[in-house]
Write an enzyme that holds these catalytic residues in place. Structure first.
Site, PDB file in Angstrom:
ATOM      1  CG  ASP A 295      -1.387   0.983   1.644  1.00  0.00           C
ATOM      2  OD1 ASP A 295      -2.333   0.897   0.048  1.00  0.00           O
ATOM      3  OD2 ASP A 295      -2.647   1.549   2.299  1.00  0.00           O
ATOM      4  CE1 TYR A 297       6.623   3.792   3.549  1.00  0.00           C
ATOM      5  CE2 TYR A 297       7.203   4.743   1.884  1.00  0.00           C
ATOM      6  CZ  TYR A 297       7.240   3.922   2.686  1.00  0.00           C
ATOM      7  OH  TYR A 297       8.328   3.251   2.910  1.00  0.00           O
ATOM      8  CG  PHE A 308       9.189  -1.272   0.380  1.00  0.00           C
ATOM      9  CD1 PHE A 308       9.782  -1.526   1.674  1.00  0.00           C
ATOM     10  CD2 PHE A 308       9.495  -2.667  -0.637  1.00  0.00           C
ATOM     11  CE1 PHE A 308       8.420  -2.590   1.679  1.00  0.00           C
ATOM     12  CE2 PHE A 308       8.939  -3.324  -0.638  1.00  0.00           C
ATOM     13  CZ  PHE A 308       8.565  -3.815   1.464  1.00  0.00           C
ATOM     14  CG  HIS A 417       7.183  -6.582   5.240  1.00  0.00           C
ATOM     15  ND1 HIS A 417       6.822  -5.116   6.263  1.00  0.00           N
ATOM     16  CD2 HIS A 417       6.778  -6.180   4.189  1.00  0.00           C
ATOM     17  CE1 HIS A 417       6.745  -4.275   4.943  1.00  0.00           C
ATOM     18  NE2 HIS A 417       5.887  -4.723   3.993  1.00  0.00           N
TER      19      HIS A 417
END
Ligand code: SF4
Length: 455
Positions: A295, A297, A308, A417
């Site tokens: 998703d 930020y 990321f 993760h």
């Protein structure tokens, strides 16, 4: 102009001009469009895409012109926007460009971007941007200002790689949000300087409406992004080809309409011009590695279309900090002071989130709206078309995507993760960056340089 503007939604100007060259010979009045055989008109509009909605919108608008305005296009903002399917932006296009009436200032994706870069507006909502501009620009300049800035945004202040070095505003543009090697000027932009732009009118800014069950719903997709077709946003020819069928599917149109409507009332990240940055920076024929995120930020200024990654000057989010920690421990690479992973993307790392937009401060708010289907198609296209790719699946969510990947052909790297919730349970020490380069070496592909430019 009204009909052409409707047809311009999700379509290039060149294609609209091709279609209207014969269309306007055949249909010369609103009455002609209103009474046209719908199936015939739809076939004629087909080359512009989304032709069924466009046919319904054109006929509905023209029917309204006939019934309420004696077959004439009205000359006021109030009357024009009272027609279902016509929103403020389209009304401004018609009033500014056809009648030279300074009803307001056209704000499309180009005007929104240029205004932000020039420091003329910090708003994201097109209506608010327009209000800011109307305060700054003298009203007798409104009718050329919008079209001229559209042209400036299209050819000089482009979404990616703006050509600041040859820009007439370079001396006073604060270049907000622009990464450039050009000298960064300091002063804000005086409005009178803006008027030095060449008067030039080309672009038509579309709005779309949605018709269901024969009734036009007042769901006007008139946000900044609605004027940018998906095709326009995929500058890479290889993605255009790979996703050609996908972006014609009804769900994708509905998805874009959903995002457009969200943007009218909510802050949505990333901004329209950055929704597809991952595809923009990494053409499918250059993809060597895919790092899947979930998703974007959701805080102000963070997301810019790469999983990321955050823009320079933005505080590093925890997952990215952990990625840099692993990189430092694994390859002794000193973490950069910023979190912009564009350098990786340009080398062939497709930094792809499963969902490409999010409502501000509401994680996962655009989940299950269609993005997953679209990004699954991207993963499958990479798997099918590329000879060897390293897929990096961090965490359970990304690992569900393994079924889309041909593991006989590609390398799949799985671990926990990098989020603080799981980094110590299998991400730290997993050595993903060495594993990726080992896999690339084995496939006789060039290794990646994981270091990031210092500034
Ligand atoms: S100087 Fe650069 S950022 Fe500013 S308006 Fe010109 S092209 Fe856009």
């Amino acid at each position: 102009m009204l009909v052409a503007t409707i047809l311009a939604a999700q379509c290039t100007d060149e294609r609209v001009n091709e279609v209207t060259a014969t269309l306007f010979q055949k249909y010369q009045t609103p009455q002609d469009f209103a009474k046209a055989d719908t199936a015939t008109l739809a076939a004629e509009l087909k080359p512009t895409g989304f032709y069924q909605q466009k046919t319904q919108t054109v006929q509905m608008v023209c029917q309204t012109l006939v019934e309420r305005f004696g077959g004439k296009v009205p000359h006021t903002m109030e009357e024009l926007t009272s027609i279902p399917g016509i929103a403020r932006k389209t009304a401004n296009v018609v009033l500014n460009c056809c009648f030279n009436i300074p009803s307001g200032i056209i704000v499309d994706t180009h005007v929104a971007r240029v205004s932000q870069r020039l420091g003329l507006s910090e708003a994201r909502n097109p209506d608010r941007i327009e209000r800011d501009l109307m305060d700054l620009v003298p009203s007798d300049a409104w009718t050329f200002w919008g079209p001229a800035v559209v042209m400036h945004g299209r050819y000089t202040c482009k979404a990616k790689l703006p050509e600041c070095d040859r820009c007439i505003f370079l001396d006073f543009c604060p270049q907000n949000g622009v990464e450039t090697s050009s000298t960064k000027p300091k002063a804000m932009t005086p409005p009178e300087e803006i008027s030095s732009l060449t008067r030039s009118i080309e672009n038509q800014i579309p709005s779309t409406s949605i018709s269901q069950g024969g009734k036009i719903q007042h769901k006007v997709a008139d946000s900044v992004s609605s004027s940018s077709s998906a095709i326009d946003l995929f500058h890479s020819q290889s993605w255009k080809t790979a996703l050609k069928d996908e972006i014609q599917k009804p769900y994708f149109r509905e998805l874009l309409e959903f995002v457009n409507l969200e943007r009218q009332t909510q802050a949505v990240f990333p901004p329209p011009a950055e929704m597809f940055t991952a595809l923009e920076l990494t053409p499918i024929d250059r993809v060597k590695v895919v790092i899947l995120g979930q998703d974007p930020y959701h805080d102000e200024g963070q997301a810019h279309g790469l999983s990321f990654s955050v823009k320079r000057g933005v505080k590093l989010p925890p997952s990215l900090r952990n990625i840099f920690t692993e990189l430092a421990q694994e390859l002794n690479i000193v973490p950069a002071k910023h979190g912009d992973l564009t350098h990786w993307a340009r080398q062939g790392v497709l930094l792809l989130n499963a969902v490409l937009t999010v409502r501000a401060h509401q994680p996962n708010s655009h989940k299950d709206k269609g993005w997953e289907r679209f990004t699954d198609a991207i993963i499958q296209a990479v798997s099918q078309q590329q000879p060897h790719v390293v897929f990096v699946l961090w965490g359970r969510y990304a690992q569900q995507k393994a079924k889309l990947i041909d593991d006989q052909k590609h390398t799949i790297i799985k671990s926990a993760h990098p989020s603080p919730l799981s980094a110590s349970n299998g991400f730290f020490g997993s050595r993903p960056f060495s594993k990726i380069n080992d896999a690339l070496n084995q496939a006789q592909q060039t290794e990646l340089d994981w270091s990031l430019p210092a500034s």
